[in-house]
Design an enzyme around this catalytic site. Structure first.
Site, mmCIF file in Angstrom:
data_model
loop_
_atom_site.group_PDB
_atom_site.id
_atom_site.type_symbol
_atom_site.label_atom_id
_atom_site.label_comp_id
_atom_site.label_asym_id
_atom_site.label_seq_id
_atom_site.Cartn_x
_atom_site.Cartn_y
_atom_site.Cartn_z
ATOM 1 N N CYS A 8 -10.504 4.264 1.998
ATOM 2 C CA CYS A 8 -10.734 3.878 0.599
ATOM 3 C C CYS A 8 -10.003 2.560 0.350
ATOM 4 O O CYS A 8 -9.717 1.812 1.300
ATOM 5 C CB CYS A 8 -10.299 4.981 -0.371
ATOM 6 S SG CYS A 8 -8.542 5.388 -0.338
ATOM 7 N N ASN A 11 -5.639 3.936 -0.048
ATOM 8 C CA ASN A 11 -5.198 5.028 0.844
ATOM 9 C C ASN A 11 -4.114 5.899 0.199
ATOM 10 O O ASN A 11 -3.219 6.412 0.871
ATOM 11 C CB ASN A 11 -4.714 4.488 2.211
ATOM 12 C CG ASN A 11 -4.519 5.572 3.282
ATOM 13 O OD1 ASN A 11 -3.631 5.452 4.136
ATOM 14 N ND2 ASN A 11 -5.286 6.626 3.249
ATOM 15 N N CYS A 13 -5.319 7.906 -2.834
ATOM 16 C CA CYS A 13 -6.059 8.911 -3.618
ATOM 17 C C CYS A 13 -7.204 9.525 -2.818
ATOM 18 O O CYS A 13 -7.114 10.649 -2.334
ATOM 19 C CB CYS A 13 -6.592 8.312 -4.911
ATOM 20 S SG CYS A 13 -5.294 7.742 -6.044
ATOM 21 N N ARG A 14 -8.311 8.786 -2.700
ATOM 22 C CA ARG A 14 -9.522 9.393 -2.138
ATOM 23 C C ARG A 14 -9.441 9.673 -0.653
ATOM 24 O O ARG A 14 -9.766 10.791 -0.210
ATOM 25 C CB ARG A 14 -10.730 8.482 -2.432
ATOM 26 C CG ARG A 14 -11.068 8.393 -3.898
ATOM 27 C CD ARG A 14 -12.030 7.265 -4.189
ATOM 28 N NE ARG A 14 -11.389 5.961 -3.957
ATOM 29 C CZ ARG A 14 -12.007 4.799 -3.992
ATOM 30 N NH1 ARG A 14 -13.301 4.765 -4.230
ATOM 31 N NH2 ARG A 14 -11.342 3.684 -3.790
ATOM 32 N N SER A 15 -9.062 8.679 0.156
ATOM 33 C CA SER A 15 -9.129 8.915 1.607
ATOM 34 C C SER A 15 -8.069 9.900 2.107
ATOM 35 O O SER A 15 -8.352 10.637 3.060
ATOM 36 C CB SER A 15 -9.107 7.600 2.407
ATOM 37 O OG SER A 15 -7.938 6.860 2.204
ATOM 38 N N ASP A 117 -13.381 6.053 -7.851
ATOM 39 C CA ASP A 117 -11.937 5.841 -7.748
ATOM 40 C C ASP A 117 -11.252 6.506 -8.947
ATOM 41 O O ASP A 117 -11.519 6.136 -10.087
ATOM 42 C CB ASP A 117 -11.669 4.336 -7.740
ATOM 43 C CG ASP A 117 -10.228 4.010 -7.419
ATOM 44 O OD1 ASP A 117 -9.367 4.907 -7.530
ATOM 45 O OD2 ASP A 117 -9.969 2.856 -7.054
HETATM 46 P P1 4NP Z 1 -7.741 4.949 -3.671
HETATM 47 O O1 4NP Z 1 -7.336 4.593 -5.174
HETATM 48 O O2 4NP Z 1 -8.524 3.752 -3.151
HETATM 49 O O3 4NP Z 1 -8.606 6.150 -3.820
HETATM 50 O O4 4NP Z 1 -6.476 5.195 -2.915
HETATM 51 C C1 4NP Z 1 -6.615 3.418 -5.470
HETATM 52 C C2 4NP Z 1 -5.243 3.432 -5.432
HETATM 53 C C3 4NP Z 1 -4.529 2.288 -5.728
HETATM 54 C C4 4NP Z 1 -5.196 1.128 -6.081
HETATM 55 C C5 4NP Z 1 -6.580 1.117 -6.117
HETATM 56 C C6 4NP Z 1 -7.286 2.264 -5.812
HETATM 57 N N1 4NP Z 1 -4.492 -0.024 -6.427
HETATM 58 O O5 4NP Z 1 -5.104 -1.036 -6.786
HETATM 59 O O6 4NP Z 1 -3.247 -0.023 -6.340
#
Ligand code: 4NP
Length: 146
Positions: A8, A11, A13-15, A117
């Site tokens: 994602c 790294n 939340c989703r992945s 997201d």
């Molecule tokens: P993820 O979510 O891609 O599912 O881990 C996010 C976590 C942090 C950020 C963006 C998306 N960020 O911009 O910090």
């Protein structure tokens, strides 16, 4: 053993959720898989998964606490057989990085849709990620074991 990388943006939340759902369900079915996750971005390298994602996962029996965020590297395109992107943007970034000659298969985790997201949303978003991950993992494990 098939090696799968879930990817994602951050790294956190989703992945990480996709990684653990895939690892746990494969293990429950006696399917040998090596699973990791990574982000296309590097802002959270070394961080634990987001506390909201960990809490939602823990309510369903998934322990995300051992995970630490890492960023996709060029070596990943040789280390993994399959790289599963959480959304179209992640997939486009991965395709742009993929070295010539890499045999890794790149595709969306859900096959034809994005995992939204949850980072800037409310608590429901984290449960929704887990709903989508559980359904996608069941489809993937059926495909792998055909
Ligand atoms: P993820 O979510 O891609 O599912 O881990 C996010 C976590 C942090 C950020 C963006 C998306 N960020 O911009 O910090």
């Amino acid at each position: 053993m098939i090696r799968i990388l879930c990817v994602c943006l951050g790294n956190i939340c989703r992945s990480p959720a996709a990684e653990e759902v895939l690892r746990k369900r494969a293990s429950d079915h006696g399917i040998a898989l090596h699973v990791e996750s990574a982000g296309t971005g590097g802002w959270h390298i070394g961080d634990q998964p987001d506390a909201r994602m960990q809490a939602a996962a823990a309510r369903r029996g998934y322990d995300l606490s051992p995970q630490r965020a890492q960023q996709v590297t060029l070596a990943d395109f040789d280390r993994f057989d399959m790289i599963l992107a959480m959304d179209q943007s992640n997939l486009a970034n991965l395709k742009a990085l993929q070295p010539a000659g890499s045999k890794a298969v790149l595709r969306l985790f859900l096959g034809n849709a994005d995992v939204p997201d949850p980072y800037y949303g409310d608590a429901d978003g984290f449960d929704h990620v887990l709903d989508l991950a559980e359904a996608a993992v069941d489809r993937l494990l059926r495909e792998i074991t055909l």
